[in-house]
Design a protein around this motif. Structure first.
Motif, short mmCIF file in Angstrom:
data_model
loop_
_atom_site.label_atom_id
_atom_site.label_comp_id
_atom_site.label_asym_id
_atom_site.label_seq_id
_atom_site.Cartn_x
_atom_site.Cartn_y
_atom_site.Cartn_z
N UNK A 42 0.85 -1.18 0.00
CA UNK A 42 0.00 0.00 0.00
C UNK A 42 0.89 1.23 0.00
N UNK A 43 0.67 2.11 -0.99
CA UNK A 43 1.51 3.29 -1.17
C UNK A 43 0.67 4.56 -1.12
N UNK A 44 1.32 5.64 -0.71
CA UNK A 44 0.69 6.96 -0.75
C UNK A 44 0.64 7.43 -2.20
N UNK A 45 -0.55 7.77 -2.68
CA UNK A 45 -0.73 8.18 -4.07
C UNK A 45 0.04 9.45 -4.41
N UNK A 46 0.21 10.34 -3.44
CA UNK A 46 0.83 11.63 -3.70
C UNK A 46 2.35 11.57 -3.79
N UNK A 47 2.98 10.70 -2.96
CA UNK A 47 4.44 10.73 -2.92
C UNK A 47 5.11 9.36 -2.97
N UNK A 48 4.32 8.28 -3.06
CA UNK A 48 4.89 6.95 -3.18
C UNK A 48 5.39 6.35 -1.88
N UNK A 49 5.15 7.01 -0.76
CA UNK A 49 5.58 6.47 0.53
C UNK A 49 4.83 5.17 0.84
N UNK A 50 5.53 4.23 1.47
CA UNK A 50 4.93 2.93 1.79
C UNK A 50 4.14 3.03 3.09
N UNK A 51 2.86 2.67 3.01
CA UNK A 51 2.04 2.57 4.22
C UNK A 51 2.29 1.23 4.92
N UNK A 52 2.22 0.15 4.13
CA UNK A 52 2.47 -1.19 4.67
C UNK A 52 2.77 -2.17 3.55
N UNK A 53 3.35 -3.32 3.95
CA UNK A 53 3.59 -4.43 3.02
C UNK A 53 3.01 -5.70 3.63
N UNK A 54 2.26 -6.43 2.81
CA UNK A 54 1.73 -7.74 3.22
C UNK A 54 2.54 -8.78 2.45
N UNK A 55 3.34 -9.57 3.19
CA UNK A 55 4.25 -10.51 2.56
C UNK A 55 3.64 -11.91 2.52
N UNK A 56 3.80 -12.58 1.37
CA UNK A 56 3.27 -13.93 1.19
C UNK A 56 4.39 -14.82 0.65
N UNK A 57 4.13 -16.12 0.62
CA UNK A 57 5.16 -17.09 0.27
C UNK A 57 5.33 -17.29 -1.23
N UNK A 58 4.39 -16.81 -2.02
CA UNK A 58 4.43 -17.03 -3.47
C UNK A 58 4.39 -15.70 -4.21
N UNK A 59 4.90 -15.67 -5.43
CA UNK A 59 4.81 -14.45 -6.23
C UNK A 59 3.37 -14.09 -6.55
N UNK A 60 3.12 -12.81 -6.75
CA UNK A 60 1.84 -12.34 -7.27
C UNK A 60 2.04 -12.10 -8.76
N UNK A 61 1.26 -12.78 -9.58
CA UNK A 61 1.39 -12.66 -11.02
C UNK A 61 0.45 -11.63 -11.60
N UNK A 62 -0.48 -12.09 -12.42
CA UNK A 62 -1.38 -11.18 -13.13
C UNK A 62 -2.66 -10.85 -12.37
N UNK A 63 -2.78 -11.35 -11.16
CA UNK A 63 -3.96 -11.05 -10.34
C UNK A 63 -3.86 -9.63 -9.80
N UNK A 64 -4.82 -8.80 -10.14
CA UNK A 64 -4.85 -7.41 -9.67
C UNK A 64 -5.65 -7.33 -8.37
N UNK A 65 -5.25 -6.45 -7.45
CA UNK A 65 -6.00 -6.32 -6.21
C UNK A 65 -7.39 -5.72 -6.44
#
Length: 204
Positions: A42-65
């Motif tokens: 999750x990023x700040x739309x205005x400046x790209x700052x990271x709000x948080x990261x949710x880490x998982x064991x597998x890559x995320x491919x073409x699935x959009x949130x």
């Protein structure tokens, strides 16, 4: 849409650490994006700052949130569908399909639809991730379902276009596309449009 300026200037960049193969979701001033590093960020739309990261064991491919009611949903290549708190990035629940997920989740009321390479379209409860039903096809479900009037439409890798009732997973009809199809169908009125690997665009 606003007016696009003649001179475009880069406002910010964010290095995700690996490729980003799906579209981002923007809700208010927050950007949600998944990466092959196995992170939903999750990023700040205005400046790209990271709000948080949710880490998982597998890559995320073409699935959009997909975002709905304070929750972000995304699938990964390990076959998991994740429900994540949009405010703090904490896991709410995760649902395991039988194979990788490249389809994007679609939220309909208290249900979320997701396709898997295990040849099923799944319907899962948004409340707790419980499987409500799964609809069998004869090929990977790569496409993201389109939804109208309580019916989900998928253009399948098994060369069939299918209409599936969201209430119970019953297939209402199927139409042969006569070609492999990975595209997601686009709805307009009572018609649907999608492309095939036979270089055609079909209307049903």
């Amino acid at each position: 849409l606003g007016n696009v300026p003649n001179d475009l200037k880069q406002v910010w960049t964010y290095d995700a650490g690996d490729s980003i193969e799906s579209s981002a979701a923007i809700v208010g001033s927050t950007v949600f994006v998944g990466s092959q590093k196995g992170e939903l960020t999750a990023l700040n739309l205005d400046n790209g700052a990271v709000y948080w990261k949710y880490k998982i064991d597998s890559p995320i491919g073409e699935s959009s949130p997909a975002y709905s009611n304070g929750v972000v949903y995304i699938g990964d290549l390990g076959g998991w569908l994740h429900a994540v708190n949009a405010t703090d990035g904490k896991k709410i629940w995760a649902f395991k399909a039988g194979n990788e997920i490249k389809s994007s989740p679609v939220v309909v009321g208290d249900r979320v639809l997701i396709g898997s390479y295990d040849q099923h379209l799944y319907c899962v409860s948004t409340r707790n991730g419980a499987e409500l039903w799964k609809a069998k096809t004869r090929g990977p479900v790569h496409a993201t379902p389109s939804v109208s009037a309580g019916v989900a439409y998928i253009a399948g890798c098994d060369e069939f276009f299918r209409a599936i009732r969201i209430a119970d997973g019953r297939e209402l009809f199927s139409v042969s596309s006569d070609a492999y199809t990975g595209a997601s169908p686009a709805l307009r009125g009572s018609s649907v449009y999608y492309g095939t690997f036979d270089n055609e665009v079909l209307m049903v």
